[in-house]
Design an enzyme around this catalytic site. Structure first.
Site, short mmCIF file in Angstrom:
data_model
loop_
_atom_site.label_atom_id
_atom_site.label_comp_id
_atom_site.label_asym_id
_atom_site.label_seq_id
_atom_site.Cartn_x
_atom_site.Cartn_y
_atom_site.Cartn_z
N ASP A 44 0.85 -1.19 0.00
CA ASP A 44 0.00 0.00 0.00
C ASP A 44 0.89 1.25 0.00
O ASP A 44 1.87 1.33 0.76
CB ASP A 44 -0.90 0.00 1.24
CG ASP A 44 -2.03 1.00 1.14
OD1 ASP A 44 -3.20 0.60 1.17
OD2 ASP A 44 -1.74 2.22 1.05
N ASN B 182 -12.80 -2.93 2.87
CA ASN B 182 -13.89 -1.95 2.90
C ASN B 182 -14.76 -2.13 1.66
O ASN B 182 -14.25 -2.25 0.55
CB ASN B 182 -13.30 -0.54 2.91
CG ASN B 182 -12.35 -0.33 4.08
OD1 ASN B 182 -12.61 -0.81 5.18
ND2 ASN B 182 -11.26 0.37 3.85
N GLY C 113 -15.85 3.31 3.78
CA GLY C 113 -14.49 3.84 3.62
C GLY C 113 -13.78 3.34 2.38
O GLY C 113 -12.58 3.55 2.25
N GLN C 114 -14.51 2.66 1.49
CA GLN C 114 -13.85 2.20 0.26
C GLN C 114 -13.56 3.40 -0.63
O GLN C 114 -14.44 4.21 -0.93
CB GLN C 114 -14.72 1.18 -0.49
CG GLN C 114 -13.99 0.58 -1.69
CD GLN C 114 -14.77 -0.55 -2.37
OE1 GLN C 114 -15.96 -0.76 -2.08
NE2 GLN C 114 -14.11 -1.26 -3.26
N HIS D 129 -10.34 -5.36 -2.82
CA HIS D 129 -9.01 -5.60 -2.27
C HIS D 129 -9.10 -5.90 -0.78
O HIS D 129 -10.01 -5.44 -0.10
CB HIS D 129 -8.08 -4.40 -2.50
CG HIS D 129 -8.63 -3.10 -2.01
ND1 HIS D 129 -9.56 -2.38 -2.71
CD2 HIS D 129 -8.39 -2.39 -0.87
CE1 HIS D 129 -9.87 -1.28 -2.04
NE2 HIS D 129 -9.18 -1.27 -0.91
N HIS E 298 -6.75 -5.65 2.71
CA HIS E 298 -5.57 -5.08 3.35
C HIS E 298 -4.98 -6.13 4.29
O HIS E 298 -5.72 -6.73 5.08
CB HIS E 298 -5.94 -3.87 4.21
CG HIS E 298 -6.56 -2.73 3.46
ND1 HIS E 298 -5.89 -1.57 3.19
CD2 HIS E 298 -7.80 -2.55 2.95
CE1 HIS E 298 -6.68 -0.72 2.55
NE2 HIS E 298 -7.85 -1.30 2.39
#
Ligand code: AMP
Length: 136
Positions: A30, A86, A92-93, A99, A101
């Site tokens: 990230d 998310n 919060g996407q 994906h 995290h």
């Protein structure tokens, strides 16, 4: 589905620190890590989130999450990982390409978990019943 920044990484149009790739998935660091080693696991197929992903794609992504999580954890000498995802802007996407995290954790006091609260028994009963109904 709109082209996302992750499709550009998959096509090698923009740089990324790719740590793993197979036919169906890719994983890279990230760019704004919550902790050193913060890694994203992404399907190559452009699906938005849990609401449109097919079973096969999700299985492939979770297989990669399981495969690389120990290496992500060990790369920074961590003791655990958060696996977070998310789904939807309200959650919060920001990048609308599915994906997960993987965030290394050294100590549970590094940062706080989301707030939790007590709830009335009637609320549990109502919501559980509604979910069961919606699932048919
Ligand atoms: P979210 O959609 O909120 O689950 O998070 C999207 C994540 O993608 C954020 O943690 C960003 O830091 C990360 N991100 C955005 N652009 C890039 C990029 N070009 N390379 C790596 N990570 C990225």
């Amino acid at each position: 589905m709109e082209d996302t920044i992750f499709m550009k990484i998959i096509r090698r149009e923009i740089p990324a620190d790719i740590v793993y790739e197979d036919a169906e998935t890719i994983a890279f660091l990230d760019v704004k890590p919550a902790a050193p080693g913060h890694t994203l696991v992404v399907p190559k197929k452009p699906v938005q989130n849990i609401f449109d992903v097919d079973d096969g794609t999700l299985v492939a992504v979770m297989r990669t999450v399981r495969k690389i999580a120990p290496a992500v954890r060990n790369s920074v000498g961590a003791h655990g990982v958060h696996i977070n995802s998310n789904h939807g802007a309200a959650a919060g996407q920001i990048v609308f390409h599915l994906h997960f995290h993987i965030i290394p954790r050294h100590d549970r006091n590094e940062f706080s978990f989301w707030p939790q609260h007590d709830s009335a028994r009637s609320e549990f009963v109502t919501i559980a019943e509604k979910i069961r109904q919606l699932l048919g």
